[in-house]
Design a protein around this motif. Structure first.
Motif, mmCIF file in Angstrom:
data_model
loop_
_atom_site.group_PDB
_atom_site.id
_atom_site.type_symbol
_atom_site.label_atom_id
_atom_site.label_comp_id
_atom_site.label_asym_id
_atom_site.label_seq_id
_atom_site.Cartn_x
_atom_site.Cartn_y
_atom_site.Cartn_z
ATOM 1 N N TYR B 86 42.465 43.665 40.048
ATOM 2 C CA TYR B 86 40.908 43.647 39.975
ATOM 3 C C TYR B 86 40.265 43.667 38.650
ATOM 4 O O TYR B 86 39.310 42.789 38.316
ATOM 5 N N TYR B 90 37.977 40.887 37.300
ATOM 6 C CA TYR B 90 36.575 41.210 36.862
ATOM 7 C C TYR B 90 36.441 40.762 35.327
ATOM 8 O O TYR B 90 35.396 40.062 34.983
ATOM 9 N N ILE B 169 39.512 37.379 44.542
ATOM 10 C CA ILE B 169 38.512 38.340 43.966
ATOM 11 C C ILE B 169 37.595 37.836 42.740
ATOM 12 O O ILE B 169 36.669 37.854 42.669
ATOM 13 N N SER B 172 34.882 35.533 44.459
ATOM 14 C CA SER B 172 33.613 36.398 44.786
ATOM 15 C C SER B 172 32.802 37.275 43.637
ATOM 16 O O SER B 172 31.721 37.335 43.945
ATOM 17 N N LEU B 173 33.609 37.329 42.413
ATOM 18 C CA LEU B 173 32.801 37.929 41.378
ATOM 19 C C LEU B 173 32.041 36.940 40.828
ATOM 20 O O LEU B 173 30.970 37.182 40.123
ATOM 21 N N THR B 199 28.415 45.558 42.028
ATOM 22 C CA THR B 199 29.741 44.858 41.793
ATOM 23 C C THR B 199 30.666 44.928 42.715
ATOM 24 O O THR B 199 31.142 44.100 43.580
ATOM 25 N N SER B 203 32.061 42.502 46.106
ATOM 26 C CA SER B 203 33.349 41.534 45.776
ATOM 27 C C SER B 203 34.381 42.132 46.628
ATOM 28 O O SER B 203 35.381 41.387 47.134
#
Lengths: 270, 287
Positions: B86, B90, B169, B172-173, B199, B203
């Motif tokens: 993650y 990010y 991930i 989607s971010l 956020t 996500s």
């Protein structure tokens, strides 16, 4: 957070770097670096079993990827022309081919083929005029077919994605201008999907070349490179295996970069 | 006009025929075959003998250790992957400089497409007697065994499947509407609140995709427990290889394989349900 990301990149690449480093080790032992040498590459490439396994892998990967590219592209084109239900059924089967664990694909292919051979071989023998009838057995064919399943699903999906973003106006314009469907296909559709087909082929090749578990079940007496490497590792890692691993890693990186580049291409070169 | 229609359908059929044949012969029929095998009996010399019995399924507890290890280490491994993935996703999606983004992403994907076998055996070095334990012996920590433990298997899992978790991930971010973050800050939310409420929340579909993908692949994993677990950490994959290639108990192996597929399907259905509820079911393409 930056430090964490740097650490994760180190985590990803350190083991690979170690394998590459030790493949150039002058010493016998796999854990002490005693100097630079390319002797293990020479040793690896003069090991007949290893070279045989490498050739098998290359042949199997090329054949199954080619089959997958042709059948997968045809399927992606065909899927554009069918109803919602047929499409959904096909998508479910393709999804299953990708999601079902490799062990299960390997096992079920093995089981089905052995049953098939048990029926076909006596039948062939009864028809054959001489004493030496051809016998179907596990080997190249079964590995290629089993790898082809996953690869074809992959190609169908990649080409299908590309087709769905294809500019329909061009196709319509082409037929408005009285081009035959074949001409439209050759000069409009094919050039646009070609990068996706090539990318699919390269990814399928990489997958097949790397696969261990499916081949392990259906290889019969044949050996592929991953099977050879697996067997050697269990006897103990040698610098020779590190050399092979380095070659394979470099080749897969090259193929994946090539595939990415093909996928990223928007227009075909003139 | 009718001739045209017939020709059109014929062409469609011809295009789909090879793929259909392949899917039927190498996916549907084999699956039916192992379903039939799973209610059969082991032939005296190994292999399969026709029968109709559920004894194989009743016998599943005989491989309870393999099931237990897999059912524990697959979700735990997927979760450990998530914890590492993650922050990386990010950073790549929201913090990394624009021109570095694609390069960094490529660096994440490349290991995933290289041989898992080769990458996993590298850890046999690092964790083996002459790797980290040798280094630790220098500073006085003796007799530490790292390889052939559940911890080593877990490490191998995180290492092998990390890219597969980062990718969805990241996607989607990356699609996140940044104006929402500004709006949240304008409305007086603390950064932590914005992260949790906007956020992270948005996500979650990517998180679900990554989690279920990694989990399903782990259910059938064979190489990592074999190389890093050294025959002490058995997975279902190990049990299957043993039953089909060594003890030649095909019916029992088939019953385990069918169970494995059913569990995988269940995981997929649950994951799908959850992500549909989380958002309007966005699909994430991996390639």
């Amino acid at each position: 957070m930056r430090a964490f990301v740097v650490a994760v990149f180190a985590f990803l690449y350190l083991p690979i770097a170690l394998v590459v480093l030790f493949s150039f080790n002058a010493g016998q032992h796999a854990s002490e670096f005693t100097g630079f040498s390319v002797q293990w590459y020479g040793k690896a490439l003069s090991n007949p079993f290893l070279v045989e396994a490498l050739k098998n892998s290359l042949f199997i990967a090329a054949t199954s990827a080619l089959l997958a590219a042709v059948c997968g592209t045809a399927a992606a084109l065909g899927l554009q022309r069918v109803g919602v239900r047929t499409r959904a059924l096909f998508d479910a089967l393709l999804g299953a081919a990708i999601v079902v664990p490799g062990v299960v694909i390997g096992i079920s292919t093995l089981v089905a083929l052995v049953q098939l051979f048990a029926v076909v071989n006596p039948f062939l023998a009864s028809l054959w005029p001489t004493d030496q009838p051809p016998r179907l057995a596990l080997g190249y064919g079964s590995i290629i077919a089993a790898h082809g399943l996953f690869s074809m699903a992959l190609v169908t999906m990649i080409v299908g994605t590309r087709l769905s973003s294809l500019d329909r106006n061009l196709v319509e314009a082409s037929s408005d201008l009285y081009a035959t469907p074949l001409t439209t296909f050759r000069s409009i559709v094919l050039p646009q999907i070609m990068p996706a087909v090539i990318a699919g082929f390269l990814l399928a090749f990489t997958f097949s070349f790397d696969d261990f578990i499916i081949a392990f079940f259906v290889a019969g007496a044949q050996t592929t490179l991953p099977i050879y490497v697996f067997a050697s590792i269990r006897r103990g890692v040698t610098p020779e295996i590190n050399a092979v691993a380095t070659i394979v890693l470099a080749a897969s990186v090259l193929l994946v970069l090539l595939a990415q580049w093909q996928l990223g291409r928007r227009k075909p070169s003139p | 006009m009718r001739g045209n229609l017939v020709r059109k359908n014929l062409l469609t059929a011809l295009l789909l025929a090879p793929a259909t044949l392949w899917l039927v012969v190498f996916l549907v029929l084999p699956f039916i075959a192992i379903a039939i095998f799973s209610v059969g009996e082991r032939a005296p010399e190994g292999g399969y003998q026709a029968a109709l019995t559920f004894a194989q399924y009743a016998n599943l507890p005989a491989r309870a250790t393999a099931f237990w290890n897999t059912m524990v280490l697959a979700p735990v491994g997927a979760f450990a992957c998530l914890l590492v993935a993650y922050p990386v996703a990010y950073y790549l999606a929201l913090r990394a400089p624009q021109r570095w983004r694609l390069i960094l992403l490529a660096l994440i994907v490349i290991p995933f497409w290289t041989s898992l076998l080769m990458r996993t055996y590298a850890w046999m070095y690092i964790l083996g007697g002459r790797g980290i334990p040798a280094l630790l012996a220098y500073v006085g920590i003796e007799d530490l065994r790292l390889i052939n433990t559940p911890g080593a298997v877990l490490l191998g899992i995180v290492y092998g499947y990390l890219p597969l978790m980062i990718l969805p991930i990241y996607v989607s971010l990356e699609r996140l509407d940044r104006r929402l973050l500004e709006a949240s800050a304008d409305l007086g939310a603390t950064p932590l609140f914005t992260f949790l409420g906007v956020t992270l929340r948005l996500s979650l579909p990517g998180v679900m995709t990554g989690f279920s993908l990694v989990m399903i692949l782990l259910l059938g994993e064979y190489l990592i427990p074999t190389l890093l677990g050294g025959g002490k950490v058995f997975f279902i994959g190990n049990a299957l290889v043993d039953l089909f290639l060594q003890s030649r108990n095909w019916p029992f192996g088939s019953a385990i394989a069918i169970t494995l597929v059913l569990v995988s399907v269940a995981v997929l259905i649950v994951a799908n349900r959850i992500s549909t509820r989380l958002s309007g079911a966005r699909r994430v393409d991996l390639i």
